[in-house]
Design an enzyme around this catalytic site. Sequence first.
Site, PDB file in Angstrom:
ATOM      1  N   ILE A 137       5.913  -7.172  -6.066  1.00  0.00           N
ATOM      2  CA  ILE A 137       6.125  -7.585  -5.067  1.00  0.00           C
ATOM      3  C   ILE A 137       4.962  -8.558  -4.813  1.00  0.00           C
ATOM      4  CG2 ILE A 137       7.823  -5.442  -4.264  1.00  0.00           C
ATOM      5  CD1 ILE A 137       4.729  -4.123  -5.334  1.00  0.00           C
ATOM      6  N   GLY A 138       4.153  -8.805  -5.299  1.00  0.00           N
ATOM      7  CA  GLY A 138       2.715  -9.733  -5.280  1.00  0.00           C
ATOM      8  C   GLY A 138       1.762  -9.747  -6.056  1.00  0.00           C
ATOM      9  N   ALA A 139       0.609  -9.753  -5.618  1.00  0.00           N
ATOM     10  CA  ALA A 139       0.120 -10.535  -7.474  1.00  0.00           C
ATOM     11  C   ALA A 139      -1.602 -10.011  -7.181  1.00  0.00           C
ATOM     12  CB  ALA A 139      -0.330 -12.055  -7.085  1.00  0.00           C
ATOM     13  N   GLY A 140      -2.049  -9.694  -7.564  1.00  0.00           N
ATOM     14  CA  GLY A 140      -3.290  -9.342  -8.138  1.00  0.00           C
ATOM     15  C   GLY A 140      -4.050 -10.150  -8.618  1.00  0.00           C
ATOM     16  N   ASP A 173     -15.407  -2.067   0.921  1.00  0.00           N
ATOM     17  CA  ASP A 173     -14.076  -2.807   1.067  1.00  0.00           C
ATOM     18  C   ASP A 173     -12.639  -2.844   2.168  1.00  0.00           C
ATOM     19  OD1 ASP A 173     -13.242  -6.359   1.163  1.00  0.00           O
ATOM     20  OD2 ASP A 173     -12.499  -5.753  -0.404  1.00  0.00           O
ATOM     21  N   VAL A 214       1.667  -7.648  -9.698  1.00  0.00           N
ATOM     22  CA  VAL A 214       2.476  -6.116  -8.671  1.00  0.00           C
ATOM     23  C   VAL A 214       3.645  -6.029  -8.381  1.00  0.00           C
ATOM     24  CG1 VAL A 214       1.795  -4.943  -7.066  1.00  0.00           C
ATOM     25  CG2 VAL A 214      -0.323  -6.340  -7.564  1.00  0.00           C
TER      26      VAL A 214
HETATM   27  O1  ACK Z   1       1.499  -6.858   1.638  1.00  0.00           O
HETATM   28  P1  ACK Z   1       2.061  -6.271   0.719  1.00  0.00           P
HETATM   29  O2  ACK Z   1       3.525  -6.455   0.406  1.00  0.00           O
HETATM   30  O3  ACK Z   1       1.138  -4.951  -0.186  1.00  0.00           O
HETATM   31  O4  ACK Z   1       1.531  -7.839  -0.525  1.00  0.00           O
HETATM   32  C1  ACK Z   1       0.426  -6.406  -1.219  1.00  0.00           C
HETATM   33  C2  ACK Z   1       0.895  -7.061  -2.890  1.00  0.00           C
HETATM   34  O5  ACK Z   1       1.167  -5.800  -3.639  1.00  0.00           O
HETATM   35  C3  ACK Z   1      -0.483  -7.707  -4.056  1.00  0.00           C
HETATM   36  O6  ACK Z   1      -1.617  -6.497  -3.758  1.00  0.00           O
HETATM   37  C4  ACK Z   1       1.415  -5.426  -2.764  1.00  0.00           C
HETATM   38  N1  ACK Z   1       1.407  -3.633  -2.709  1.00  0.00           N
HETATM   39  C5  ACK Z   1      -0.045  -3.392  -3.197  1.00  0.00           C
HETATM   40  N2  ACK Z   1      -0.075  -1.847  -4.011  1.00  0.00           N
HETATM   41  C6  ACK Z   1       1.640  -1.174  -3.253  1.00  0.00           C
HETATM   42  C7  ACK Z   1       2.345  -0.255  -3.170  1.00  0.00           C
HETATM   43  N3  ACK Z   1       1.933   0.937  -3.938  1.00  0.00           N
HETATM   44  N4  ACK Z   1       2.859   0.195  -2.497  1.00  0.00           N
HETATM   45  C8  ACK Z   1       3.607  -1.350  -2.051  1.00  0.00           C
HETATM   46  N5  ACK Z   1       2.772  -2.451  -2.449  1.00  0.00           N
HETATM   47  C9  ACK Z   1       1.576  -2.182  -2.958  1.00  0.00           C
HETATM   48  C10 ACK Z   1       0.937  -5.413  -0.950  1.00  0.00           C
END
Ligand code: ACK
Length: 979
Positions: free
Chosen positions: A607-610, A743, A615
């Site tokens: 769902i994303g990149a850390g 932050d 992620v």
């Molecule tokens: O804006 P987003 O969809 O929400 O994209 C970022 C991405 O991962 C990178 O940080 C999503 N994300 C991070 N932690 C969570 C979480 N606990 N549940 C759902 N999405 C998350 C974040």
Amino acid sequence: MLGTLVLLDTTTVLGELGWKTYPINGWDAITEMDEHNRPIHTFQVCNVMEPNQNNWLRSNWIFRQAAQKVYVELRFTLRDCNSIPWVSGTCKETFNLFYHETDESHGGAFKPAQYTKIDTIAADESFTQMDLGDRILKLNTEVREVGPVSRKGFYLAFQDIGACIALVSVRVYYKKCPFTLRNLASFPDTVPRVDSSSLVEVRGACVDHAEERDTPKLYCGADGDWLVPLGKCVCSMGYEEIDGACAACKPGFYKAFAGNIKCSKCPPHSYSYGEGAILCHCEKGFYRAEKDPPTMACTRPPSPPRNVLFHLNDTCLLLEWSPPSDTGGRRDLTYNVLCKRCGPQPGQCQLCGEELRFVPRPQGLTNSTVTVMDFSARANYTFEIESLNGVSEMSHFPRPFTAITVSTDQGAFMVGMLKKDWASQNSIALSWLEPDLPSLNVVDYEIKYYEKEHEELSYSSTRTKAPSVIITGLKPSTCYVFSLRTRTSAGHSAYSPKYEYETTDDTSDMASDQGQVLVIVTAAVGGFTLLIILTLFFLITGRCQWYIKSKMSSEDKRRTNYQNGHALPYPGVKTYVDPDTYEDPAQAVHEFAKEIDPTRIRIERVIGAGEFGEVCSGRLRTPGKRETAVAIKTLKGGYVERQRRDFLREASIMGQFDHPNIIRLEGVVTKSKELHGKFLFLSSPPLSPPPVMIVVEYMENGSLDSFLRNHDGHFTVIQLVGMLRGIASGMKYLSDMGYVHRDLAARNILVNSNLVCKVSDFGLSRVLEDDPEAAYTTTGGKIPIRWTAPEAISYRKFSSASDAWSYGIVMWEVMSYGERPYWEMSNQDVILSIEEGYRLPAPMGCPVALHQLMLHCWQKERSQRPKFIDMVSFLDKLIRNPSSLLALVEDILPDSPGEVVDYPMFISIGDWLDSIKMSQYKNSFVAAGFSTLDSVAQMTIEDVRRIGVVLIGHQRRIVSSIQTLRLQLLHEQEKGFHV
Ligand code: ACK
């Protein structure tokens, strides 16, 4: 002369005058030619040597016309008798003026007795100064009034009795008030009264296409002047005044009322084709409600409500929705809720009976929520929610609605009895039976407790996924009241009945109590000795810190933090322990985070990149429980030990927190290398080497900033304040624990499906390295400038007060639906403008109370910023009293600088609108007369609406950009860049 009408002027008579003289040798008529070959008629007489003169000169008959009083102007010379030798006794220096009224224009014989004397005419004083040597004759002018006159006409006669006269001209005239237009009424030529003290009242007639407003009147004065205008006419509907007349409104314009106003441009979504329109017609699909004024834009029915949610407990079903994305341009939005009860088969629905109660009512709801009561258990209800406004009735299209189906089965999820397993001096262990409903998707349980003595004034609560909990931090020998509720994906249950349990009175603690007494007694007896002992104690502990650090338990560390003053814990509240105080970071991870067997994790998608790796979202299985949705942060393969430590640092921090507004850590996977191959991957083969993971609760709506940007304008103010309240509550918890976030920003807040906001992204290293917003400061640190308090930027003074500053920025982000703070200003300009006292203005539609709180958070003096505890209670008050949110900061633009300014970044309105992707409004701006960027910079939100920008999102974008323009301009001005 204006206002006079000439009856006779001898200087303009071209031919012979034909005046009569009696006797023949008396007056002498002489006609000469001037240089333009026009005749000059002069009458002379000079029989000064002979006595008993009686010479008459009679004019022709003069037509009186409308005159009631006439004026006779004579120009003549008279010789001084002293200047003529030998004439004493016979010479005269006056002559007489007579008149005779008659209807007959061809009078018979001249009879002096018929004539009435008007006056004896003498020359004025210059007469005696006549210089005969140079033969300069002084011309006299005398005017006499004659009247009242009433016959058709009259004669004038001049009697000489022995003077030396030359009569050069005679002019006869009367006065009148000339035709005039005043106040859109016309007044005819009017002859004044003879009596100079009384005025003639004249009534005006309205010009074409005008109508009377109070009878228009003028008074004609004796001198031919119009006096005292009263009343007026105004242009009728469809006409406007141009140069004293009423002209028809042009196509595209209208005038709905008679009056001194101009024709107006047709309001948005309406048109007028012909000239002289009194109303503009609505475009197809748009309407005007009966009570809408013609000046109002035509509007349309709203789109259906959005995001319908329900919260169900045993007795109440709360339906909640977001307002429609298109309100149709109206404010009189209401909602109707229609209920259908459905059988097991699709289509087996019938309208709900009257037993169902809606609070406040099912129809005409003004708030986007309704409570449904007295519903049957184990039934399926479908609620159709439609939005309406004042023109919904007029549209022939079926009304769109949004439907939600609720099964009341889910309401019955009360748990069984709350049982005490054991109690100690500070803790009580409780357990209960899980609800006996396999279909129920229990998220967790919430246990609420408070000291019995303190009633329910303040209570604590904790959440747990298991059907048991150990509540710690309690007072000894104290009776506590507990109750429990269940949370499922459908919402919360009601609270269980209350249970009372007491903590024990453990004698083992007596020793420490005695110890404290002993210290106090010692201090009282020998304070000085104690001081020396304490000094030595601190010296030793300081030296041995390296040793103690590696040996300390987390409890000890909490105590150390407290003593060092790093944290400001409240009594009974846990204190945050910095994982860096552990010699071995792995020990911190294991102390605060549960190790998860990776076979329990199923990764579903990325769902994303850390900073450290991808992620993912996935599921976590817990024995005896349903799977839960989780987010899984991974550490990419090929990491070095330092990266692994930094990555897990966040888990060590997060694992210490337990609060509904802080992202919950489920656990970590750190032993994955040994477990290589045992992963359950659905979509991809095992990575090599298998990643280290941090597993946290899944937040369906992702990060707050992008969530708001994707849902611009979708939420009520109360919903936004609810989100802010959650964030403030999470921050209060963190600050109570002595943790400084550093932050805090909307991008670091996550949102779940119930719009609950949770603070995430912990760990200092992230601030320094990962946050793309962080920039290097002059002191070398990497800091997210726009979110950070000035003292933290300048000398790295981070504190809960600097978190409060960031919280103010988050408030601004939320109220502006994810707008970038300070827009496109450079970081350097942001620092400068803050230093100079500039603060972000209220976003559009932002209640005053919230902007005030933001400004409070942005106080330069950090001790004056509000504490999170105060912010939570302030926001609670706003939520409880929504009318306090009604006052909006409408006038969002500061006073205009009023100077002509050069805009360096855009050349024309067109370029500017292109740059903010609002090109479609170019014509609207130009048509409304906003043709320069100067004028645009002074526009208010009202102006933007008036020119026809109807969509709230567009209004917001344009107004924000105007603010950017102005900010940049102000800055340019300060730097002296403007012309
Ligand atoms: O804006 P987003 O969809 O929400 O994209 C970022 C991405 O991962 C990178 O940080 C999503 N994300 C991070 N932690 C969570 C979480 N606990 N549940 C759902 N999405 C998350 C974040």
